[in-house]
Write an enzyme that holds these catalytic residues in place. Structure first.
Site, PDB file in Angstrom:
ATOM      1  N   CYS A 386      -5.689 -94.503  40.943  1.00  0.00           N
ATOM      2  CA  CYS A 386      -4.193 -94.295  40.140  1.00  0.00           C
ATOM      3  C   CYS A 386      -4.651 -94.492  38.600  1.00  0.00           C
ATOM      4  CB  CYS A 386      -3.275 -95.360  40.507  1.00  0.00           C
ATOM      5  SG  CYS A 386      -2.414 -95.194  42.016  1.00  0.00           S
ATOM      6  N   GLU A 420      -8.287 -88.885  42.356  1.00  0.00           N
ATOM      7  CA  GLU A 420      -7.779 -88.408  43.600  1.00  0.00           C
ATOM      8  C   GLU A 420      -6.584 -87.559  43.421  1.00  0.00           C
ATOM      9  OE1 GLU A 420      -5.202 -91.409  46.525  1.00  0.00           O
ATOM     10  OE2 GLU A 420      -7.644 -91.730  46.555  1.00  0.00           O
TER      11      GLU A 420
END
Length: 530
Positions: A386, A420
């Protein structure tokens, strides 16, 4: 069937209705986009409607009054059909898609000449004998799973030799250095030619991985991918409901800033009714009132995030926080981050993650600016799980600074990394901008060697920047630098691209200084390190 409501007084608006709603656009002009009613509440004898603007980001959702609704174009939700029954039996459930596919295959296998009997689902507590029948085996063609198309790259046979031609400036060519690899060339600001060698396509990902393409938020077949068990923060979108689709926090006070959340975050239910949620800007503990915050500040000894300070230059510092050793802080950080990240889910088990918090220092302490998290062990070479810059600090260069820092850590670790997937809309813009500037900076910095044109490969770019090879290639394709000319693949830097890059780098004042980084990577495969 769409129903129209002409009389607003006689029509009751319910959840699921759609109608145009008045809002201001970026130019502060009135517009009437179509919106869906997600919830209705009554405050001080006045009804309020929570609306989601169709084809707009969820962060624009808001509570509106009835005077902003266009009742003349009201569309009622379609009535849901009753639960279907299998073969009309009341006690039966509808077949799952897998069962239907299996059934259709069985029907294809059955011989058409013989009479077949339909097996129905028995009622509870009873079993019905199924008549035996002889089935002749029929070979079925194997099913091939669909493959997501990727932009094609030149094959080694087609691109064994590369030539360079200018788009806006005069250039010359050079000979290839490695004929067995795929080649490209480019022209640059100083008129020199550079050859790039794209790498072979990366290894296939496992079918159960949560990573997807950058621009997509779900898997290609429309079924959300399950989160990876190694600590993925990708939301699988399978638990979306009306509650999580609505913002539940009105306002957050964090230090000297008041933030208006964009998305739902699972703070305790009793705090969602408060007009302002107060957070300690150092430990991120949430409190229900200003008085509680003031009392907490007299006891809180923190003036910086817990963990090790691994970078400091000027007023900017980075702290490394272990999700296992500082679990409460990490969970509080995830809670506030969820207010501004919609595509990630919240895991209370923060043990598999490291959190890198960027702060700005003043005499009162180290104030949080943003952060990124990463897995201690990543099987997919992810160097970011994140990443978030808090809204008061956005559009000031801090996002690229976070991204640059994540790649500096990858350089120290001796790895290439990638964020990601999926990325949020703002995250994708930031990463594309960073990749473009980083790659162009390298290409424009190459100079001729002994009168010969400089040469560089995709692998070398990846090693220098720690950007994964797939991201390097996708960036070159996104910039539309790859062209086909006289049987060769070339990369052409036009004058517009060069000028735009120079303007962007002139504005980019915040940079990471590797000399100020004090970081020793750990081998997290040894569980004793946890």
């Amino acid at each position: 069937m769409t129903k129209m409501a002409d009389n607003s007084a006689s029509v009751e608006i319910v959840e699921g209705c759609r109608l145009p709603v008045l809002r201001k656009n970026q130019e502060n002009e009135d517009e009437w986009p179509l919106a869906e009613i997600l919830s209705v509440k009554e405050v001080s004898a006045r009804k309020l409607y929570y609306v989601h603007y169709i084809d707009f980001n969820k962060r624009l959702d808001e509570w509106v009054t009835s005077d902003r609704l266009d009742m003349k174009k009201l569309q009622f939700p379609k009535k849901e059909a009753k639960t279907p029954t299998k073969n009309g039996l009341p006690g039966s459930r509808p077949s799952s898609p897998e069962r239907e596919v299996k059934k259709s295959l069985d029907l294809n296998v059955q011989p058409t000449a013989t009479a077949t009997t339909t097996a129905t689902a028995p009622s509870r507590g009873k079993t019905l004998p199924t008549p035996k029948r002889k089935v002749e085996p029929v070979p079925l063609a194997p099913q091939v799973s669909p493959v997501t198309p990727v932009p094609s790259l030149p094959s080694s046979a087609e691109a064994s030799q590369a030539a360079v031609y200018p788009a806006a400036r005069e250039t010359s060519t050079f000979k290839s250095r490695e004929d067995h690899e795929q080649l490209t060339s480019l022209t640059t600001q100083n008129g020199t030619a550079r050859r790039l060698i794209p790498s072979q396509p990366g290894r296939k990902r496992k079918a159960n991985c949560g990573g997807t393409d950058e621009d997509s938020q779900d898997s290609s077949d429309g079924i959300p991918s399950a989160p990876r068990m190694t600590g993925s923060l990708v939301s699988d979108r399978s638990h979306d409901d009306i509650v999580t689709r609505m913002k539940n926090i009105e306002c957050i006070e964090l230090g000297r800033h008041r933030l208006k959340p964009w998305y739902f975050s699972p703070y305790p239910q009793e705090l969602t009714a408060l007009p302002i949620l107060y957070l300690c800007e150092f430990c991120l503990k949430y409190l229900k009132s200003l008085k509680c915050l003031q009392r907490h500040l007299t006891k809180c000894n923190l003036r910086h995030p817990p963990g090790n300070e691994i970078y400091r230059k000027g007023t900017i510092s980075f702290f490394e926080i272990d999700g296992r050793k500082n679990k409460t802080y990490s969970q509080n950080l995830c809670l506030i981050a969820k207010c501004f990240l919609d595509h990630k889910t919240l895991y209370y088990d923060t043990d598999p993650f490291l959190f890198y918090v960027m702060t700005e220092y003043d005499p009162k302490g180290f104030h949080i600016v943003g952060y990124f998290s990463k897995e201690k062990e990543s099987t997919e070479d992810y160097n970011v799980a994140c990443i978030l810059t808090l809204p008061p600090y956005q559009r000031r260069g801090y996002g690229k600074l976070l991204i640059e820092f994540s790649y500096e850590l990858s350089k120290v670790e001796g790895k290439t990394g990638t964020p990601e997937k999926p990325l949020s809309d703002l995250g994708l813009l930031s990463y594309r901008s960073y990749w473009s500037q980083t790659i162009l900076e390298i290409l424009m910095g190459l100079k001729p060697d002994n009168g010969e044109r400089p040469q560089i490969t995709i692998n070398e770019i990846s090693e220098i920047t720690s950007v994964k090879k797939e991201d390097v290639i996708s960036t070159l394709q996104y910039l539309n630098l790859i062209n086909y000319y006289k049987g060769q693949y070339i990369l052409t830097l036009s004058e517009d691209i060069v000028d735009g890059h120079e303007r962007a780098m002139h504005k980019r004042h915040l940079r990471i200084d590797p000399k100020c980084l004090h970081f020793t990577p750990k081998d997290w495969s040894k569980r004793g390190k946890w």
